[in-house]
Design an enzyme around this catalytic site. Sequence first.
Site, PDB file in Angstrom:
ATOM      1  N   LYS A 115       0.829  -1.220   0.000  1.00 60.76           N
ATOM      2  CA  LYS A 115       0.000   0.000   0.000  1.00 60.76           C
ATOM      3  C   LYS A 115       0.858   1.262   0.000  1.00 60.76           C
ATOM      4  CE  LYS A 115      -1.959  -1.298   3.801  1.00 60.76           C
ATOM      5  NZ  LYS A 115      -1.296  -2.611   3.918  1.00 60.76           N
ATOM      6  N   ASP A 138       0.577   7.814   6.001  1.00 60.83           N
ATOM      7  CA  ASP A 138       0.901   6.389   5.960  1.00 60.83           C
ATOM      8  C   ASP A 138       0.564   5.711   7.289  1.00 60.83           C
ATOM      9  OD1 ASP A 138       1.905   4.073   4.797  1.00 60.83           O
ATOM     10  OD2 ASP A 138       3.908   4.396   5.624  1.00 60.83           O
ATOM     11  N   ASP A 139       0.066   4.471   7.170  1.00 64.03           N
ATOM     12  CA  ASP A 139      -0.124   3.622   8.353  1.00 64.03           C
ATOM     13  C   ASP A 139      -0.924   4.351   9.431  1.00 64.03           C
ATOM     14  OD1 ASP A 139       0.174   1.182   9.401  1.00 64.03           O
ATOM     15  OD2 ASP A 139       2.335   1.270   9.707  1.00 64.03           O
TER      16      ASP A 139
END
Length: 749
Positions: free
Chosen positions: A551, A605-606
């Site tokens: 991803k 992100d994340d």
Amino acid sequence: MTARIMQAARCPTDHLSLTNCAVINDKEQQFEEHVIVRNFTHKFVFTLKTHPSVNAGTIAFSLPQRKWAGLSIGQEVEVTNYKFDKSKQCISTMTVEIDFLQKKNADSNPYDSDHMASKFIQDFNNQSFTIGQQLVFSFCDKVFALLIKDMEGMDPSILRGDHTSDKKQKQKKIEIGLLLPNSQVIFEKSESSSVTLVGKAKTRESRQSIISPDWNFERMGIGGLDKEFSDIFRRAFASRVFPPDIVEQMGCKHVKGILLYGPPGCGKTLMARQIGKMLKAREPKIVNGPEILNKYVGESEANIRKLFADAEDEQKKLGANSGLHIIIFDEIDAICKQRGSMAGSTGVHDTVVNQLLSKIDGVEQLNNILVIGMTNRPDLIDEALLRPGRLEVKMEIGLPDEKGRIQILNIHTAKMRQYDLLGGDVDIKELAVETKNYSGAELEGLVRAAQSTAMNRHIKASNTVEVNIETAEKLLVNRLDFLASLNNDIKPAFGTNQEDYASYIMNGIIRWGDPVSAVLEDGELLVQQTKNSDRTPLVSVLLEGPPNSGKTALAAKISEDSQFPFIKICSPDKMIGHSEIAKCQAIKKIFEDAYKSQLSCVVVDDIERLLDYVPIGPRFSNLVLQALLVLLKKPPPKGRKLLIIGTTSRKDVLEKMEMLDVFSTTIHIPNISSGEQLVEALELLGSFHETERAKIAKAVKGQSLWIGIKKLLMLIEMAAQMDPDYRVSKFLSLLKDEGALGSDRYVAI
């Protein structure tokens, strides 16, 4: 008539002194209306009056007349009749400098220059005037000292009533002229005068621009700020350039304050300094914010008062005719923080803000000042300072666009071009394209870095550092010098950090099947929507899928391919050890920086790691969650576009937190789930020979698969360390050990 020798005398009465005429005895019949009076070296033209109290054989002059002609009492002068040539010597326009005759009688009352001009023509009709002539003039019970500054002659066609000829050809400079009822008189206060003039016939100087006539952007060293300069000019200087009588009639007040804010290195200080040079004003006072502060009680406020003292004194003396005083505060946020915001402080900041507010727009407000404040943090400044009447013009000095970067690079390479030290292969337009999100200071640094790279080629590498004189004369800064500096030396503080997202896609994007291509195509559509749509300046997408499915790499690839000038990755690894508040501030800063660029992309992100989510508990940071919910929905400022790409492995958790609703769309990133996809990935990676791939394909045929591309890369690299004969079996063994391969495995896509 022949010349007559006469003696200079004092004017017999005060009333006659105000007539601007030389006075002779009424029995002197040989003289006409105008005469030439010649002393030792010069001759002067006077208009005559007669009075019985003047002795025969003498000619009486007022004190200003004697000063002008250099005459003393009893001096012999030669007097001759003078006839005006009315075709050449009639006054069309006359400019007169005015001041109070006696300074002790000065006042600040406004004097109507239109009435003054009317009375002047009435008092001195049909009299002779000479450039440089001094005289006295009575108006509204005050006596003024006048000096003839300039005269333009009237074309004879006007006297004949012919108005068809070109106006420009009707007027030319004359030294001596005759004042007529249709002459125009313009009053101009002398430099030190405190006379306050109103009306249309006042000073020609005020009708001229306060902008210095010889300035231009390139000579001032300013590039990329044309729009900002024109906006500042419209708001802050238009009223000062317009004829003052019209401004008075409109009841218009001048702008007294400008706040310049924006990222460091974009030209705020440079612009403020050059505004001072651009205007015909007093030398600007430049003050660094922290210099004002003093540990002693009352000293900081006294420092503020000192800055405005000159402007106050001049306004008291000259009133509306006072010159413009510019005061520049660099880092104004250091002294003008919001009042009451500093807990436990001595209150010095608060009193400094109060003092500044009262000086700019207090009860005794000053109209002859322009305060320019500069800051990187406009959010810290007390809001009372930003209201209209104070620092009311708020101008963001942002990162230059491509056109601006071309201007800035041209400014900093101008000297090299002048002396042929810039290589012919250097393309300024190419450099401007390559320097997205560089500030003006960084572009200047880029030019310096390229110069040092070029100079370094001509330094001998020996025991001592020496310049190779033979080759140094051929010094040339070429394209490769700029590219080397671009890649190695100067990186923009705002925008794209190449190393940042390059690390996420160091192995490239492995298109192992249609799902990967579909994600990249959808990503390209979202990029185009962000660029082209005016209805959706904010576009956000969530890439969700199982761990290790790639991803982050796909998000980095989409952002890199967008070619947006500003790309930032908001990643949990940059916030290790941060408190909740520090984490919120770091995330907020990334978004605020993004708003400064025309086109921006932020990769969050994340997300579950940013939220400190763990399933045991469960526990997460509500403070960070609320910050993200606000920032992900907040549209960028007008004229800016923002693309947000989020990644998560826990879609179910974000759904419970009501976070999915803030994203425009969600894209699923699947794992590799079939033997064909696995073989395609192996072929693209080139880690196994064709025969080895055939063995792997045979082994996985008919079996269910579930493995992320990131995990697959790790297993391949582990197997690659084995002997070639055992690589395939080791790889299959690792797949089984990881639980990625098995006929009984449930596959969810």
